[in-house]
Design a protein around this motif. Structure first.
Motif, PDB file in Angstrom:
ATOM      1  N   ASP A 115       0.837  -1.212   0.000  1.00 13.12           N
ATOM      2  CA  ASP A 115       0.000   0.000   0.000  1.00 13.12           C
ATOM      3  C   ASP A 115       0.868   1.258   0.000  1.00 13.12           C
ATOM      4  OD1 ASP A 115      -2.177  -1.644   0.052  1.00 13.12           O
ATOM      5  OD2 ASP A 115      -2.566  -1.431   2.204  1.00 13.12           O
ATOM      6  N   GLU A 116       1.956   1.236   0.819  1.00 15.16           N
ATOM      7  CA  GLU A 116       2.857   2.390   0.874  1.00 15.16           C
ATOM      8  C   GLU A 116       3.560   2.594  -0.472  1.00 15.16           C
ATOM      9  OE1 GLU A 116       3.763   4.475   3.936  1.00 15.16           O
ATOM     10  OE2 GLU A 116       1.682   3.782   3.951  1.00 15.16           O
ATOM     11  N   LYS A 166       4.363   5.314  -5.776  1.00 18.41           N
ATOM     12  CA  LYS A 166       4.251   5.262  -7.241  1.00 18.41           C
ATOM     13  C   LYS A 166       3.400   6.439  -7.744  1.00 18.41           C
ATOM     14  CE  LYS A 166       2.818   2.291 -11.059  1.00 18.41           C
ATOM     15  NZ  LYS A 166       2.180   1.015 -11.460  1.00 18.41           N
ATOM     16  N   THR A 167       2.314   6.723  -7.022  1.00 17.24           N
ATOM     17  CA  THR A 167       1.445   7.848  -7.409  1.00 17.24           C
ATOM     18  C   THR A 167       2.233   9.156  -7.416  1.00 17.24           C
ATOM     19  OG1 THR A 167      -0.428   6.692  -6.415  1.00 17.24           O
ATOM     20  CG2 THR A 167      -0.702   9.050  -6.834  1.00 17.24           C
ATOM     21  N   LEU A 211      15.034   5.073 -13.576  1.00 12.70           N
ATOM     22  CA  LEU A 211      15.025   5.954 -12.413  1.00 12.70           C
ATOM     23  C   LEU A 211      15.307   5.166 -11.125  1.00 12.70           C
ATOM     24  CD1 LEU A 211      14.552   8.979 -11.884  1.00 12.70           C
ATOM     25  CD2 LEU A 211      12.162   8.432 -11.389  1.00 12.70           C
ATOM     26  N   ALA A 212      14.691   3.983 -11.021  1.00 12.13           N
ATOM     27  CA  ALA A 212      14.911   3.143  -9.835  1.00 12.13           C
ATOM     28  C   ALA A 212      16.379   2.729  -9.735  1.00 12.13           C
ATOM     29  CB  ALA A 212      14.014   1.903  -9.893  1.00 12.13           C
ATOM     30  N   LEU A 213      16.976   2.336 -10.872  1.00 12.80           N
ATOM     31  CA  LEU A 213      18.383   1.930 -10.889  1.00 12.80           C
ATOM     32  C   LEU A 213      19.300   3.086 -10.512  1.00 12.80           C
ATOM     33  CD1 LEU A 213      18.742  -0.405 -14.019  1.00 12.80           C
ATOM     34  CD2 LEU A 213      19.127  -1.012 -11.632  1.00 12.80           C
ATOM     35  N   TYR A 214      18.954   4.285 -10.966  1.00 12.85           N
ATOM     36  CA  TYR A 214      19.773   5.455 -10.652  1.00 12.85           C
ATOM     37  C   TYR A 214      19.918   5.622  -9.139  1.00 12.85           C
ATOM     38  CZ  TYR A 214      21.563  10.201 -10.420  1.00 12.85           C
ATOM     39  OH  TYR A 214      22.344  11.291 -10.149  1.00 12.85           O
ATOM     40  N   PRO A 242      17.103  -2.234  -7.529  1.00  6.73           N
ATOM     41  CA  PRO A 242      16.891  -3.131  -8.676  1.00  6.73           C
ATOM     42  C   PRO A 242      15.412  -3.389  -8.948  1.00  6.73           C
ATOM     43  CG  PRO A 242      17.670  -4.378  -6.780  1.00  6.73           C
ATOM     44  CD  PRO A 242      17.721  -2.942  -6.385  1.00  6.73           C
ATOM     45  N   LYS A 243      14.546  -3.197  -7.934  1.00  5.05           N
ATOM     46  CA  LYS A 243      13.109  -3.431  -8.117  1.00  5.05           C
ATOM     47  C   LYS A 243      12.354  -2.110  -7.981  1.00  5.05           C
ATOM     48  CE  LYS A 243      13.089  -8.171  -6.356  1.00  5.05           C
ATOM     49  NZ  LYS A 243      12.613  -9.047  -5.271  1.00  5.05           N
ATOM     50  N   ARG A 244      11.413  -1.882  -8.906  1.00  6.37           N
ATOM     51  CA  ARG A 244      10.637  -0.636  -8.875  1.00  6.37           C
ATOM     52  C   ARG A 244       9.849  -0.497  -7.575  1.00  6.37           C
ATOM     53  NH1 ARG A 244       9.202  -2.212 -14.084  1.00  6.37           N
ATOM     54  NH2 ARG A 244       7.080  -2.701 -13.418  1.00  6.37           N
ATOM     55  N   GLU A 245       9.276  -1.638  -7.065  1.00  2.00           N
ATOM     56  CA  GLU A 245       8.450  -1.581  -5.856  1.00  2.00           C
ATOM     57  C   GLU A 245       9.246  -1.045  -4.667  1.00  2.00           C
ATOM     58  OE1 GLU A 245       8.535  -4.092  -7.971  1.00  2.00           O
ATOM     59  OE2 GLU A 245       6.504  -3.806  -8.791  1.00  2.00           O
ATOM     60  N   ASP A 246      10.540  -1.465  -4.561  1.00  2.00           N
ATOM     61  CA  ASP A 246      11.386  -0.977  -3.458  1.00  2.00           C
ATOM     62  C   ASP A 246      11.636   0.523  -3.600  1.00  2.00           C
ATOM     63  OD1 ASP A 246      11.526  -3.525  -2.478  1.00  2.00           O
ATOM     64  OD2 ASP A 246      13.463  -3.990  -3.387  1.00  2.00           O
ATOM     65  N   PHE A 247      11.772   0.965  -4.840  1.00  2.11           N
ATOM     66  CA  PHE A 247      11.983   2.391  -5.115  1.00  2.11           C
ATOM     67  C   PHE A 247      10.737   3.202  -4.731  1.00  2.11           C
ATOM     68  CE2 PHE A 247      11.737   5.733  -8.610  1.00  2.11           C
ATOM     69  CZ  PHE A 247      12.545   6.641  -7.932  1.00  2.11           C
ATOM     70  N   TYR A 248       9.558   2.710  -5.137  1.00  2.00           N
ATOM     71  CA  TYR A 248       8.304   3.396  -4.790  1.00  2.00           C
ATOM     72  C   TYR A 248       8.174   3.538  -3.274  1.00  2.00           C
ATOM     73  CZ  TYR A 248       6.902   2.010  -9.578  1.00  2.00           C
ATOM     74  OH  TYR A 248       6.841   1.813 -10.925  1.00  2.00           O
ATOM     75  N   TYR A 249       8.492   2.430  -2.560  1.00  2.00           N
ATOM     76  CA  TYR A 249       8.361   2.422  -1.090  1.00  2.00           C
ATOM     77  C   TYR A 249       9.310   3.455  -0.472  1.00  2.00           C
ATOM     78  CZ  TYR A 249       8.295   0.672   3.721  1.00  2.00           C
ATOM     79  OH  TYR A 249       8.187   0.568   5.087  1.00  2.00           O
ATOM     80  N   ALA A 250      10.556   3.525  -0.999  1.00  2.00           N
ATOM     81  CA  ALA A 250      11.559   4.462  -0.470  1.00  2.00           C
ATOM     82  C   ALA A 250      11.113   5.916  -0.677  1.00  2.00           C
ATOM     83  CB  ALA A 250      12.905   4.221  -1.149  1.00  2.00           C
ATOM     84  N   VAL A 251      10.457   6.175  -1.801  1.00  2.00           N
ATOM     85  CA  VAL A 251       9.959   7.536  -2.068  1.00  2.00           C
ATOM     86  C   VAL A 251       8.887   7.897  -1.046  1.00  2.00           C
ATOM     87  CG1 VAL A 251       8.647   8.949  -3.710  1.00  2.00           C
ATOM     88  CG2 VAL A 251      10.556   7.544  -4.519  1.00  2.00           C
TER      89      VAL A 251
END
Length: 749
Positions: free
Chosen positions: A500-501, A506-507, A528-531, A535-544
């Protein structure tokens, strides 16, 4: 028509003799006589496997026959299981299908063979996802028909009995798998004798020298043990005979693996293990008398002769273990001044203890309650399967939490009894009651006293759970629990919350793209996630969403960087590599190294020259030359050396058997390795000087000495650099002769 060779005739005779032995064992059992059905299954399997041979050179049909004999005589199962055992490899290894078996032998046998075929090739495959998936299949099939796992355990037992014909590296893999999962599974299903043999055979192949040493010492001390037993048993015989009891009394010796485990756990030699044997009394139930009362009558008779140790009484008669085990355990002071453990059980209890749930079917009409213990466990397994962990090793560990457990008994406020593994907490108890109660738990009252979620429970505790509608599972709860059910339920909630987070993150990212009128393609999001090193988009979304990553105003500028530079930046972050050569990350052809080739038919020699060392030492167990060791081929083809008994190595053997190497140490007299000795004894003047002086005589480098004295005793740890195990062994012998030193041994640190 060609004449049969002498070898073919001998093979046919051997196969026929084995089949006759199977029929004799079946006819001597209590099962209905369905010889024609078994004969039909044998003839079909024999024809299907014709011409195939095992690695040992025997006809392949000898393996299904051996598995069928284990199923019949050692597990006590009937014709359906025997036929399924005979046919268990037909679908996997021949052209026949499950439908062919269904047409010839009916739905039930076809279903069992189908279940065995789905988990063929071992529980663990080459890929992590395949391991977890194979294991889920096994558990799902098992919950459908328990005979699938019973036959699979019989199959593994025969493979272990014939493991000598395998390559050494393969032996390590199969032995590791067996100790990691099959032995605990046999334990959980109450197959005590099979579990013990699986452990001993694994130990034999992983630590052949220690296995031989312990068995030699058991043989050497057998006569003195027999005399102790006779001395102990004489007055007990007189008492039980006077009571009119019909019974057997015998001494049961601990297994070599069990003794070794205790030696390792307590860091003591064989001579300091005092409970090497236990006395077992197995009585014939008298008609019209309650078995439980007869157990306590024998208990009372023995306490009239010997002094009992109150803290060592275990009443598994009133409250059977989750695997159905029933017995009354007690420890008494024998006539020779030694503590002796006694196990009191009826014939029925003994058969269930040895053959587990297989024997329950024989008694289920008269003892329905015990069958429900298996149902409870299978229900727990099914609940875990509803939300499995995608990480195979974590998933297997979660399941394993429910395999090897000692139970405690706790009560609800209304007096209902709940069984939990030893070490379970208030939060485990909450999840045992209901998932919603666990998710909303804020504390508990144990024996009317308020306690936190992580409070460990003890047998006999009465527990009341306190809940709140506003409460929800937290990540730190994973450190508060021990049961597989609680872990899987908390994991499921945390994963959903994280998802959910991540969706909120992502939004935010999509809005950032929209602001600059840029299309948020999958490729752009990946880049953008790799930058940012994800390596996974979901982890990047969560970090944002968590605020760990702050997006710049102009995302477009970041995306203009070359993809390989972005990827290279991520790789460097992940591996901790510095900034050197960032402008030219490509590796020149001449710098590329050839991948090393590993010949698994020969031992991998661990070279001792520090300038050309062909391995690295694992930090978890720090083996040194002379230790029983194995090699694990890492992703970068580095060979990492572990002790064979290391828990991490056990997981590697189970999960990545294809990467295991049999290793041999070369001479390492010019290389030093870290080792730590633990020395305990009576505190006295000059003892430290004597210890350091003795160690210095062996020309080793002492790096650190930590000695702590308390209440007249001292405990010391000495870290040093040695050449091999021989250095340590000699030091230990010499140190143990110093006055006031009570124990000395190597520890992993």
């Amino acid at each position: 028509m060609t004449e049969k060779t002498e070898k073919q005739i001998k093979d046919e005779q051997m196969v026929q003799e084995e089949f006759n032995a199977l029929l004799n064992e079946y006819l001597n059992s209590n099962h209905r006589r369905k010889v024609e059905r078994i004969t039909k299954a044998f003839n079909f399997a024999n024809q299907a496997h014709a011409g195939a041979r095992r690695r040992s050179g025997d006809p392949y049909i000898m393996h299904p026959l051996a598995v069928a004999r284990i199923v019949c005589s050692e597990m006590g199962l009937g014709s359906t299981s025997i036929c399924s055992a005979l046919l268990h490899d037909v679908v996997e290894d021949t052209e026949y299908t499950v439908e062919d078996l269904r047409n010839m032998f009916g739905d039930k046998i076809a279903q069992i063979v189908d279940g065995l075929t789905k988990i063929a090739g071992g529980i663990f495959g080459d890929q992590a996802s395949a391991q977890a998936e194979n294991f889920r299949k096994l558990l799902l099939t098992m919950s459908d028909d328990i005979r699938v796992i019973l036959i699979k355990i019989a199959d593994r037992l025969h493979n272990m009995r014939t493991l000598g014909s395998m390559l050494t590296a393969k032996q390590f893999k199969i032995a590791g798998e067996t100790l990691y999962l099959y032995a605990p599974m046999a334990h959980r299903l109450g197959l005590f004798s099979i579990k013990t043999e699986l452990e001993d055979l694994s130990f034999k192949y992983e630590h052949p020298n220690e296995y031989e040493m312990i068995n030699n010492k058991l043989r050497a001390t057998e006569e003195s043990r027999n005399k102790l037993f006779e001395h102990f048993a004489e007055p007990v015989h007189l008492k039980l005979q006077a009571m009119g009891m019909k019974y057997d009394m015998r001494a049961r010796v601990k297994s070599a693996y069990s003794i070794w485990n205790k030696m390792q756990g307590k860091n003591v030699p064989f001579e300091d293990i005092y409970d090497i044997y236990a006395v077992r009394i197995i009585f014939d139930s008298q008609p019209g008398l309650d078995e439980k009362n007869q157990c306590w009558d024998i208990y009372a008779a023995i306490t009239d002769i010997y002094r009992v140790r109150p803290d060592r009484i275990r009443d598994w008669v009133s409250h059977p273990k989750a695997n159905g085990y029933q017995a009354l355990h007690m420890t008494v002071m024998g006539p020779d001044g030694q503590w002796v453990e006694l196990q009191i059980r009826s014939r029925r209890m003994d058969e269930i203890a040895e053959k587990g749930f297989a024997a329950h079917w024989k008694y289920k009409e008269s003892n329905v309650e015990e069958d429900t213990e298996l149902d409870k466990w299978l229900q727990t397994i099914t609940e875990i399967l509803e939300s499995p962990n995608p990480n195979a090793l974590d998933f297997l560990d979660t399941i394993k939490l429910n395999l090897f457990t000692t139970e405690i008994f706790v009560f609800t406020p209304k007096g209902d009894l709940k069984t939990l593994p030893q070490g379970a907490t208030a939060l485990d108890f909450a999840y045992a009651l209901h998932t919603d109660i666990g998710n909303r738990c804020i504390g508990a009252k144990v024996n009317h006293n308020l306690v936190p979620l992580n409070h460990p429970l003890s047998s006999g505790d009465q527990v009341e759970i306190i809940t709140s509608r506003s409460q929800k599972p937290q990540s730190e709860w994973l450190g508060y629990i021990t049961t597989a059910k609680a872990r899987s339920k908390i994991d499921a909630v945390l994963k959903k919350a994280r998802k959910d987070e991540a969706q909120k993150g992502k939004t935010k990212i999509l809005e950032a793209f929209k602001r600059i009128d840029l299309e948020a393609t999958t490729s752009a999001l990946d880049k953008l996630a790799l930058y940012y090193g994800f390596p996974k988009r979901e982890d990047f979304y969560y970090a944002v969403e968590q605020g760990d990553v702050m997006l710049p105003e102009n995302i477009q500028k970041l995306l203009k960087e070359k993809t390989d530079n972005i990827f290279f930046k991520y790789v460097k972050q992940a591996l901790g590599v510095g900034q050197k050569n960032e402008k030219n990350p490509q590796v020149k052809d001449e710098e590329k190294k050839e991948k090393p080739k590993f010949d698994k038919t020969k031992p991998y020699i661990l070279r001792g020259d520090e300038y050309s060392k062909n391995y690295v030492i694992a930090d978890c167990c720090k083996p040194i030359p002379g230790d029983d060791a194995l090699g694990f081929i890492n992703d970068d083809d580095t060979v990492v050396v572990h002790k064979r008994a290391c828990p991490i190595a056990m997981r590697l053997k189970s999960s990545f058997g294809g990467r295991i190497l049999n290793t041999e140490w070369s001479s390492h007299r010019n290389t030093s390795f870290d080792a730590t000795l633990q020395v305990n004894g009576i505190d006295s003047v000059g003892v430290l000087t004597a210890i350091t002086k003795t160690i210095s005589e062996y020309n080793v480098n002492i790096q650190k000495v930590l000695i702590e004295a308390k209440a007249g005793f001292f405990e010391g740890k000495i870290k040093m650099q040695v050449h091999d195990v021989e250095d340590i062994q000699k030091m230990c012998v010499t140190l143990s002769k110093i006055k006031n030193i009570k124990s000395v041994g190597r520890i992993a640190e």
